[in-house]
Write an enzyme that holds these catalytic residues in place. Structure first.
Site: not given
Ligand code: TEU
Length: 569
Positions: A209, A101, A28, A32, A344-345, A272
């Site tokens: 998170d 998470d 898809d 997953d 991932h951020d 985090e």
């Molecule tokens: O991220 C928290 C955060 O404050 C940052 O990393 C933020 O995502 C931002 O991109 C900084 O510019 C956590 C997660 O890792 C993120 O993927 C989520 O979007 C966010 O919390 C909300 O749950």
């Protein structure tokens, strides 16, 4: 810290999977659990100890799963609880652990708790979230009527008007991510119960998170306060009211007591914590206080930022050393560091801090890896980092999917920003750079999916992929394997004392690690210039090479992006 007494995670390396982009088993176009199950050999081959899974719970996917609508199930997009059980079993059979998470600062606005809370001012769940009337003197919906002036992490105000009740609700992130009210003991008890439920299922811990945002600085009558105005904006910075708020240590200690205390097993908790200071981190990770095992801090992620993450400045090496050095020293005797470049951020580290030109991509990726993995703390490898995945060559706005990027674009356009500069900033900093599919092989969709990937595969996958690197001893992948093995093999890598050298060099990053009479000297050239090693560190040329990233070393020279781990004693 004596080697025998050290916690297991001081020797561990964590691998982060962002499930949507890891591997798709059903065609898809979205990764997953079936895909993860098929790729466990890759993790075993790399030698990592823990798998951290970004959210896979039912979710409307407004923020790719960081907006959860059911904490006790798996989104059908990703699979089923039966597959999660299978994953736990398969990981444990290989000696690996699973971190889930935990996203409990906020839920999705589609979570039944929020639907209930929103249904009426009299709802029993109303107080599970933050509801406030318009600012005195303002009508609901009027500009400036928001209860406080705080700006959201994802652009615009943190308050969303609920037309039906005429009240606003708080969302530090997107409007589809309402903040839970941790002042309410029922909220805390519900989260603790949910965490115990996952531990009973066999998971080994949680990555938590934005966990330092749970406690808001609220007055005795529910008052929340405006923050200092942000330059050029009608909004303000509310962070003093919600970063490490007054009850945060109490909440985390309570969580630890309610969820982990007295339970058999070896768990891991990682908080985090955007904006956390070293002093706060010492408290959070002091084992005697029993709050969390380690934190993700963001200081090094902010060194190339100007007024916001979209205002990108060059990274100065001295700032990086000062920052990493302060964290190494600050948590030397109490607490523990997490070490990361990529997640991932963040845009891809090889593009952001390294040199992703064809000539230096491999060398800079392995150099950055060596630097990080030789620090004291627990290293995190983000999917694709181990093969040197780079930023995506975005050409137009239509190619972005991330809510943070899209919200920023809307907000910047309405403020009259120049479209080309906004696009340039997105291209450099967008979180989508980290979210393109993992490049498994050179086939059209990189072996990620047989369907159409939800985000395009980077065109460079024909050259940069797992299959091409698996048997190549000189690859980025092979280097990561060696770094992970080194941490497992040498106590000095896990636990040795850290001393920064050459703090003023703009190009060479050097430090020592020492334990029980053994000293490693780590030297990394973060530039395209060749340096005379003998002049910088006279003891280096004669030292024994433990691990290097370039072949055929001339001991006296440090070539562009060369990294060496040397044994001094
Ligand atoms: O991220 C928290 C955060 O404050 C940052 O990393 C933020 O995502 C931002 O991109 C900084 O510019 C956590 C997660 O890792 C993120 O993927 C989520 O979007 C966010 O919390 C909300 O749950």
């Amino acid at each position: 810290m004596a080697v025998e007494e050290a916690s297991w995670w001081t020797r561990a390396v964590v691998y982060q999977v962002y499930p949507r982009s890891f591997s798709d088993s059903d065609g898809d176009g979205i990764g997953d659990l079936g895909g993860i199950l098929q790729r466990l050999d890759h993790l075993a081959d790399l030698g990592v100890d823990v798998l951290w899974l970004s959210p896979i719970y039912p979710s409307p996917q407004a923020d790719n799963g960081y907006d959860i609508s059911d904490y006790r199930d798996i989104d059908p997009l990703f699979g089923s609880l039966a597959q999660l059980d299978e994953l736990i079993e398969a990981l444990h059979a290989r000696g690996m652990k699973l971190l889930m998470d935990l996203v409990v600062n906020h839920t999705s606005d589609a979570h039944p708790w929020f639907l209930d809370a929103r249904s009426s001012k009299d709802s029993a769940k109303r107080d599970w979230y933050w509801w406030r009337p318009p600012r005195p003197g303002f009508a609901a919906g009027e500009p400036g009527a928001e209860p406080t002036n705080w700006q959201s992490f994802f652009s615009g105000p943190v308050w969303e008007l609920d037309e039906a009740s005429g009240e606003y609700y708080l969302h530090l992130f997107d409007r589809r991510q309402p903040d839970l009210n941790w002042e309410n003991p029922q909220v805390r008890a519900a989260v603790h119960e949910m965490m115990r439920w996952w531990l009973d299922r066999g998971v080994d811990g949680f990555r938590m998170d934005v966990i330092n945002m749970l406690s808001k600085d609220v007055g005795p009558h529910g008052e929340l306060h405006d923050g200092p105005p942000l330059p050029g904006s009608a909004l303000g910075d509310g962070s003093a009211s919600y970063l490490c708020g007054p009850r945060i240590h109490e909440f985390l200690a309570e969580m630890h007591r309610e969820v982990f205390a007295g339970r058999d097993g070896t768990f891991l908790t990682v908080g985090e914590m955007p904006g956390v200071t070293v002093e706060q981190a010492r408290l959070f990770t002091d084992p005697a206080r029993a709050e969390v095992d380690m934190v993700f801090q963001f200081e090094h992620m902010d060194l190339d930022r100007g007024t916001s993450k979209w205002d990108v400045r060059p990274l100065r090496m001295r700032d990086l050393k000062a920052s990493f050095g302060r964290w190494q020293t600050g948590l030397a005797d109490v607490g523990w560091n997490s070490l990361y470049w990529d997640n991932h951020d963040q845009p891809r580290a090889v593009s952001r801090f390294g040199d992703d030109s064809p000539e230096f991509r491999r060398d800079s990726a392995t150099c950055l890896a060596t630097l990080l993995h030789l620090h004291r703390g627990t290293p995190y490898v983000y999917q694709g980092e181990e093969i040197g995945m780079a930023n995506f060559p975005f050409r137009s706005l239509e190619e972005f999917r991330d809510v943070e990027s899209l919200n920023h674009h809307v907000q910047a356009m309405s403020a009259g920003a120049d479209p080309a500069s906004v696009l340039a900033a997105l291209r450099t900093m967008s979180r989508d750079n980290a979210r393109t599919p993992v490049q498994w092989d050179a086939s059209p969709h990189a072996g990620f999916t047989t369907g159409t990937p939800w985000l395009p595969v980077n065109p460079d996958h024909t050259e940069w992929n797992v299959a091409a690197q698996r048997e190549d001893g000189a690859s980025v992948l092979a280097h990561y394997r060696r770094l992970i093995a080194l941490r497992h093999d040498l106590p000095v890598v896990a636990l040795g004392d850290f001393t920064m050298l050459l703090p003023d060099s703009d190009e060479v990053y050097a430090f020592t690690r020492s334990l029980d009479g053994e000293t490693l000297l780590v030297v990394c050239n973060l530039s395209r210039t060749t340096h005379r090693l003998a002049e910088l560190l006279p003891e280096a040329p004669a030292a024994e090479l433990v691990l290097g990233n370039l072949a055929d070393d001339d001991p006296a020279e440090l070539r562009p992006w060369e990294a060496r781990v040397l044994r001094l004693a």
